[in-house]
Write an enzyme that holds these catalytic residues in place. Structure first.
Site, PDB file in Angstrom:
ATOM      1  N   HIS A   1       0.865  -1.173  -0.163  1.00  0.00           N
ATOM      2  CA  HIS A   1       0.076  -0.018   0.005  1.00  0.00           C
ATOM      3  C   HIS A   1       0.737   1.201  -0.126  1.00  0.00           C
ATOM      4  O   HIS A   1       0.320   2.302  -0.113  1.00  0.00           O
ATOM      5  CB  HIS A   1      -0.897   0.062   1.167  1.00  0.00           C
TER       6      HIS A   1
HETATM    7  C1  UD1 Z   1      -1.477   5.473   6.456  1.00  0.00           C
HETATM    8  C2  UD1 Z   1      -0.238   5.838   7.077  1.00  0.00           C
HETATM    9  C3  UD1 Z   1       0.829   4.642   6.820  1.00  0.00           C
HETATM   10  C4  UD1 Z   1       0.225   3.396   7.271  1.00  0.00           C
HETATM   11  C5  UD1 Z   1      -1.044   3.234   6.738  1.00  0.00           C
HETATM   12  C6  UD1 Z   1      -1.800   1.936   7.151  1.00  0.00           C
HETATM   13  C7  UD1 Z   1       0.301   8.181   7.128  1.00  0.00           C
HETATM   14  C8  UD1 Z   1       1.091   9.282   6.485  1.00  0.00           C
HETATM   15  N1  UD1 Z   1       0.429   7.072   6.485  1.00  0.00           N
HETATM   16  O1  UD1 Z   1      -1.475   5.431   5.103  1.00  0.00           O
HETATM   17  O2  UD1 Z   1       1.944   5.076   7.387  1.00  0.00           O
HETATM   18  O3  UD1 Z   1       1.231   2.162   6.994  1.00  0.00           O
HETATM   19  O4  UD1 Z   1      -1.965   4.305   7.075  1.00  0.00           O
HETATM   20  O5  UD1 Z   1      -2.924   1.489   6.735  1.00  0.00           O
HETATM   21  O6  UD1 Z   1      -0.513   8.503   8.196  1.00  0.00           O
HETATM   22  N2  UD1 Z   1      -8.992   5.043   2.656  1.00  0.00           N
HETATM   23  C9  UD1 Z   1     -10.255   4.539   3.026  1.00  0.00           C
HETATM   24  N3  UD1 Z   1     -10.725   4.181   4.194  1.00  0.00           N
HETATM   25  C10 UD1 Z   1      -9.915   4.490   5.289  1.00  0.00           C
HETATM   26  C11 UD1 Z   1      -8.760   4.923   5.165  1.00  0.00           C
HETATM   27  C12 UD1 Z   1      -8.223   5.277   4.011  1.00  0.00           C
HETATM   28  O7  UD1 Z   1     -10.721   4.326   1.569  1.00  0.00           O
HETATM   29  O8  UD1 Z   1     -10.594   4.084   6.167  1.00  0.00           O
HETATM   30  C13 UD1 Z   1      -8.202   5.454   1.495  1.00  0.00           C
HETATM   31  C14 UD1 Z   1      -8.518   6.818   0.881  1.00  0.00           C
HETATM   32  O9  UD1 Z   1      -8.728   6.721  -0.412  1.00  0.00           O
HETATM   33  C15 UD1 Z   1      -7.433   7.684   1.206  1.00  0.00           C
HETATM   34  C16 UD1 Z   1      -6.032   6.829   1.120  1.00  0.00           C
HETATM   35  O10 UD1 Z   1      -6.828   5.339   1.696  1.00  0.00           O
HETATM   36  O11 UD1 Z   1      -6.998   8.774   0.696  1.00  0.00           O
HETATM   37  C17 UD1 Z   1      -5.116   6.890   1.918  1.00  0.00           C
HETATM   38  O12 UD1 Z   1      -5.242   6.981   3.383  1.00  0.00           O
HETATM   39  P1  UD1 Z   1      -4.563   7.774   4.389  1.00  0.00           P
HETATM   40  O13 UD1 Z   1      -4.842   8.033   5.613  1.00  0.00           O
HETATM   41  O14 UD1 Z   1      -4.083   9.198   3.801  1.00  0.00           O
HETATM   42  O15 UD1 Z   1      -2.980   7.239   4.239  1.00  0.00           O
HETATM   43  P2  UD1 Z   1      -2.837   5.386   4.382  1.00  0.00           P
HETATM   44  O16 UD1 Z   1      -2.183   5.308   2.892  1.00  0.00           O
HETATM   45  O17 UD1 Z   1      -3.918   4.673   4.834  1.00  0.00           O
END
Ligand code: UD1
Length: 383
Positions: free
Chosen positions: A214
């Protein structure tokens, strides 16, 4: 004494669980002197990214949910800060506890430091020395403003010293995520995930590889992502791959049009894992289901941080699909090997494992299930 602890994203939940448990135990003895408020920033909000972890880990419902959701780094961090400042002004805590390296970690630490509230950072001092990684910025900055830095390994202590953090702020206590793993290992054996995936008895143990992917550096660039997938497809000719995929990754697969690389599995509608030549993609799993899949895998391929540590404790080989790691103890002492995104290396290291070549790991110092107890004892003494 009032403590506010913060969770936001999936890898935070298993780290805070043993802390809350210890606070409960100590409160029984101290006659509820430690008031505790659990704040969920809402960085992760999907059922499988958040709620299922609260259920599996017996976490109390958050007292406050900031509901910030997904956005760009700046917007997400800023939203958390605005909402968390209100919480701090209202609750007036003596201490905030933050864990790990996600945006919620730095956002809340920064708010607390400006308000003169003491900060405990759990899992301090880890460094990949790769500033292109958003988490690395979060780690360095959070450590710079924390008052109690709790570390999981000796190399983290050394990193902090080199950055000029005074010795008296550094506490080497072990690994809270491993506290949780050891506590839930037996319970995870009852998970029905292997049956749900349609794997019959002889296919349930050591006959699949488990994959997670991811990181923006792997899935946000089409060419890099395709190179990794081609290598994995090759590996899947020898052993089926099971791939619970993060929402970010699922979104990128759609937008890059990479569906052909996968067999899509939907547990709810009883569709099964294809054992012939397949990368089997499913939605993210709950803590216990994923732990069960890890414990029974032949090996794990991942770009996650925490999974490198969990596989070391479970004694399952781990190939890390990154160019570096902030957890070198898993390379030196554990079962982890760095393979990066180089297709040849991914394939050759996978084949080594399939041909019986296994790294013999040992358990890193203080990864014994008692880290949270050490942390709370120190905090009680200091506060
Ligand atoms: C975050 C952490 C990362 C960790 C990961 C674990 C940061 C910078 N990164 O990354 O260190 O390894 O979590 O999962 O904080 N999304 C959903 N549903 C959710 C959450 C996210 O659909 O419940 C999707 C959205 O499209 C979002 C994308 O995932 O834009 C990224 O989510 P985000 O929280 O920005 O970062 P992660 O990639 O999850």
């Amino acid at each position: 004494t009032k403590i506010v602890s913060v969770v936001g994203a999936r890898p935070n939940f298993m780290k805070i669980a043993p802390i809350i448990e210890q606070l409960k135990i100590k409160n029984k003895n101290l006659k509820a002197e430690l008031k505790h408020v659990l704040v969920h920033t809402g960085q992760h909000y999907d059922e499988e990214m958040s709620k299922s972890f609260f259920e599996d880990l017996n976490l109390p419902k958050p007292d406050i949910n900031l509901g910030v959701g997904s956005a760009s780094h700046a917007v997400q961090t800023a939203k958390i800060m605005i909402e968390f400042e209100k919480v701090c002004l209202r609750e007036r805590p003596d201490l905030i506890i933050v864990v790990g390296d996600v945006n919620s970690t730095i956002a809340c630490a920064l708010v607390a430091s400006k308000l003169g509230i003491k900060i405990a950072h759990i899992e301090a001092g880890l460094r990949s020395f790769d500033r292109a990684m958003p988490e690395e910025i979060n780690r360095v900055l959070t450590d710079a403003i924390s008052d109690y830095l709790f570390t999981t390994c000796e190399d983290a202590n050394e990193n902090l010293r080199k950055e000029g953090i005074p010795e008296e702020k550094i506490y080497f206590v072990g690994n809270v995520m491993i506290d949780t793993l050891l506590r839930y290992k037996e319970r995870a054996k009852k998970s029905k995930i292997l049956e749900k995936l349609g794997l019959n008895k002889d296919l349930q143990v050591r006959s699949y590889a488990l994959l997670t992917l991811h990181r923006p550096s792997n899935v946000d660039n089409r060419e890099t992502f395709i190179n990794i997938l081609k290598a994995l497809k090759n590996v899947s000719k020898k052993i089926p791959i099971i791939f619970p995929a993060h929402p970010r990754t699922q979104r990128q697969i759609k937008s890059f049009g990479l569906e052909k690389y996968f067999n899509f599995v939907n547990i709810e509608s009883n569709s099964c894992v294809n054992i012939e030549n397949s990368i089997n993609l499913l939605d993210p799993l709950s803590y216990l289901d994923f732990l069960n899949l890890m414990a029974n895998a032949k090996f794990v391929l991942t770009d996650s941080g925490g999974i490198q540590e969990e596989t070391t404790i479970l004694n399952i080989p781990c190939l890390t699909l990154r160019e570096n790691t902030e957890r070198p103890v898993t390379l030196k002492e554990g079962t982890n090997t760095i393979v990066g995104s180089n297709p040849e290396k991914i394939i050759s290291k996978s084949m080594d494992i399939l041909n019986g070549k296994k790294k013999i790991g040992r358990i890193p110092k203080l990864w014994d299930g008692k880290a949270a107890e050490r942390i709370i004892n120190i905090l009680i003494e200091k506060l």
